[in-house]
Scaffold this motif. Sequence first.
Motif, short mmCIF file in Angstrom:
data_model
loop_
_atom_site.label_atom_id
_atom_site.label_comp_id
_atom_site.label_asym_id
_atom_site.label_seq_id
_atom_site.Cartn_x
_atom_site.Cartn_y
_atom_site.Cartn_z
N ILE A 95 61.34 32.56 43.17
CA ILE A 95 60.55 33.78 43.03
C ILE A 95 59.31 33.67 43.91
O ILE A 95 58.48 32.79 43.73
CB ILE A 95 60.14 34.00 41.56
N THR A 96 59.15 34.54 44.85
CA THR A 96 58.02 34.46 45.78
C THR A 96 57.11 35.67 45.70
O THR A 96 55.97 35.60 46.12
CB THR A 96 58.53 34.32 47.22
N SER A 97 57.57 36.78 45.21
CA SER A 97 56.74 37.98 45.17
C SER A 97 55.78 37.91 43.99
O SER A 97 56.09 37.34 42.95
CB SER A 97 57.63 39.23 45.04
N GLY A 98 54.59 38.51 44.18
CA GLY A 98 53.60 38.50 43.12
C GLY A 98 54.05 39.24 41.89
O GLY A 98 53.77 38.83 40.76
N ALA A 99 54.79 40.34 42.06
CA ALA A 99 55.26 41.11 40.90
C ALA A 99 56.23 40.30 40.06
O ALA A 99 56.21 40.34 38.83
CB ALA A 99 55.91 42.41 41.37
N SER A 117 42.79 51.31 42.25
CA SER A 117 43.22 51.83 40.94
C SER A 117 42.27 52.89 40.41
O SER A 117 42.58 53.51 39.38
CB SER A 117 43.32 50.68 39.94
N GLY A 118 41.13 53.09 41.04
CA GLY A 118 40.19 54.10 40.59
C GLY A 118 39.46 53.75 39.31
O GLY A 118 39.14 54.64 38.52
N VAL A 119 39.19 52.46 39.08
CA VAL A 119 38.47 52.02 37.88
C VAL A 119 37.22 51.25 38.31
O VAL A 119 37.09 50.83 39.46
CB VAL A 119 39.36 51.14 36.97
N ASN A 132 42.67 46.62 33.00
CA ASN A 132 43.68 46.05 32.11
C ASN A 132 44.20 47.06 31.10
O ASN A 132 45.32 46.93 30.60
CB ASN A 132 43.09 44.84 31.38
N GLU A 133 43.40 48.08 30.78
CA GLU A 133 43.87 49.11 29.87
C GLU A 133 44.91 50.02 30.52
O GLU A 133 45.77 50.56 29.84
CB GLU A 133 42.69 49.94 29.37
N LYS A 134 44.82 50.19 31.83
CA LYS A 134 45.72 51.10 32.54
C LYS A 134 46.89 50.39 33.21
O LYS A 134 47.94 50.99 33.39
CB LYS A 134 44.93 51.89 33.60
N SER A 135 46.70 49.13 33.58
CA SER A 135 47.71 48.44 34.37
C SER A 135 48.75 47.77 33.48
O SER A 135 48.47 47.37 32.34
CB SER A 135 47.04 47.39 35.27
N THR A 136 49.95 47.63 34.01
CA THR A 136 51.03 46.94 33.30
C THR A 136 50.76 45.44 33.24
O THR A 136 50.96 44.80 32.20
CB THR A 136 52.38 47.19 33.98
#
Length: 677
Positions: free
Chosen positions: A187-191, A446-448, A455-459
């Motif tokens: 696994i190399t991708s950040g996601a 992200s507009g925050v 952290n409230e909006k992001s997965t």
Amino acid sequence: MAMSASVSLFMMAGGVASTIASKRHRDKSGVWVEGAEGDDGTRSATSLPVGALDDITYPKPEEPAPEIRGDVFDSSTEFVVDIGNTIIVEDEEQFDVDDQLESDEGWKSVIEDDASAVSDSSIAAQDDLPEFVAVGDHIGDDVPDVDAYDGAEEFFEAEIDAFVPEDQDGVSDNGISKATEEALETITSGAAIEAAMNAFPWSLPSVENLSKPPKGGVATTEIKATSDLIEETLDDHGIAVTVDQVRVGPTVTMYGLKPGWKGGGTNSKAQRQRVRVDTILNREKDIALALSSPNIRFESVVPGSSVVGIEVPNARPTPVNLRTVMDTPEWAEFAEDAALPVSLGMGSGGDPVMADFAKMPHTLVAGATGSGKSVCMNTIVTGLLMTRTPLDLRMVMIDPKRVELTPYQGIPHLYAPVIVEPERAVKALKALVKEMMDRFSTLEASGVKNITSYNEKSTFKMPELLLLVDELADLMLTSSSEVEQLLVRLAQLGRATGVHLVVATQRPSVDVVTGLIKANFPSRISFAVGSQVDSRTILDATGADRLLGKGDMLYKPIDLSQPVRVQGAFLSEEEIETTVEFWKHVGAPPLPQLDVDEAADDDEFSMPGFSEDSGDALFMQASTMAKSQKTLSTSLLQRRLRIGYPRAARLMDELEDAGIVGPGEPGKPRQVIGNLS
């Protein structure tokens, strides 16, 4: 509900949310056993999928389960300081759980089927307090408390099944199957890494791994004798006072003095005058002589009461450890709400003192050798490891002394290996600045405004970053100007991105704790220091020079105008080793790491006009001034920077060595030749 599943019961009492989890099942012989805790003392912090518990065998714990008596269940104990007696632990709260039992069929069935196991004995009569799952452990009503060693492999393989070939099996040394381990390496991708981190069943160490809080207190005769001696001493000098209240603490006892009246023979208030507070404070040396204790400390006004406080050391101090604070109900409520909860110790009145390092937001710790400074750093780290997983917190540790923070090497919370070389520490600070700026870019996209909103909006959560420096003086000796500029930049901009600093030093002099560092570190912790000058440097007030040592400290957070006295929690090496070994063997997936070398070699990150060889803290300001001038003279540096001629001349020589200004001619300013952009 299956017998192996966990049933959680949530109750509210006194505004404090307490979470109680009980897990019971029958073994192969049909005997009821407890499944709340495995042999390694873990507590689950993440839910498992259906079917993950079918093949798991729960070992019988060493500690007995909480006993149920009728319809009353004891759920918490409070550390109570009994004035004039001793510090005792009393059970104060009992909760009627009839309504909860009726609403939870699983819990009800366990009680009905196991009626023979119900004991009529009181929990308060047991020597050991029953273990309950703390509110701060993020356990919900749908979260089974399963040992991470037993259930991690099945759950983790199910979550990343897409990456695991079906024809591979076997288990590696860290408790995860070899197929899963090989898949994680691809696994190399950040996601994908973030998904694996969120899928892993993180668990927290049990509070039972910590030493039990010791008992102690102050005898009634000692309190009565000290109170009478204070009143008699002041009365001999014509000052009428009465000891109105006494607060027993672990190390010192606070006696509250209520000023009396002058001319006490008359009953008319118009002809009487209250004793002035300054009159009492001026007799500090006389009281110290009478009590045979040079380390008394006055508090002009005790917050919340109209008395003058005087703190007198106890004849037999009561030890305070980390569990002393963690067993209090105040800690359970605080750990639930705080982002980075830390238990500092017990106050002079016997109340627990806690801090949220996310709100501090940066802390300066100072103290002489042997005063408890390094123990405080270990308490901060271990307290966070007891309550937060790597999803919530990552740490960067700089330990030039090589012995204080190096035992934490290998825990998954580390964002980089523990740094012991001062030269590499500068590279780590630059890497943190680059990480901070990358986080600002993420927040902007992200507009925050801050990490909390993100952290409230992001997965995927953005973890808090905590930088710990155990000895600032060693770093300042290596490259004072560069270290100061990097620390100040992190302190000025780091709060919004979740970057927090804890910097400790045993030499709080002005050349180590500079004005820029003090201005950007609003929270202070001072242990015993050698002089009033050092106390003023760290606290901007005296008092630290009169502390007793061995963890006795003055704590001044950002929201208090006056420091409060605290007995710091002691943490033994065995407790540290137990916590570190738990996290080393938890079998965590690969986590993102801070690339120190790449950030140090990045040309775009280099700070303009900065010279590696410069030793003056004003070099950056001088180089910025030169950027806006065609010529630069020593007298101009004197006027703009408000310094003397010798320092201005040295700055001019450093600018010449850095290639910013040309050679000088007598009586003429120097030409600015360097391009600082």
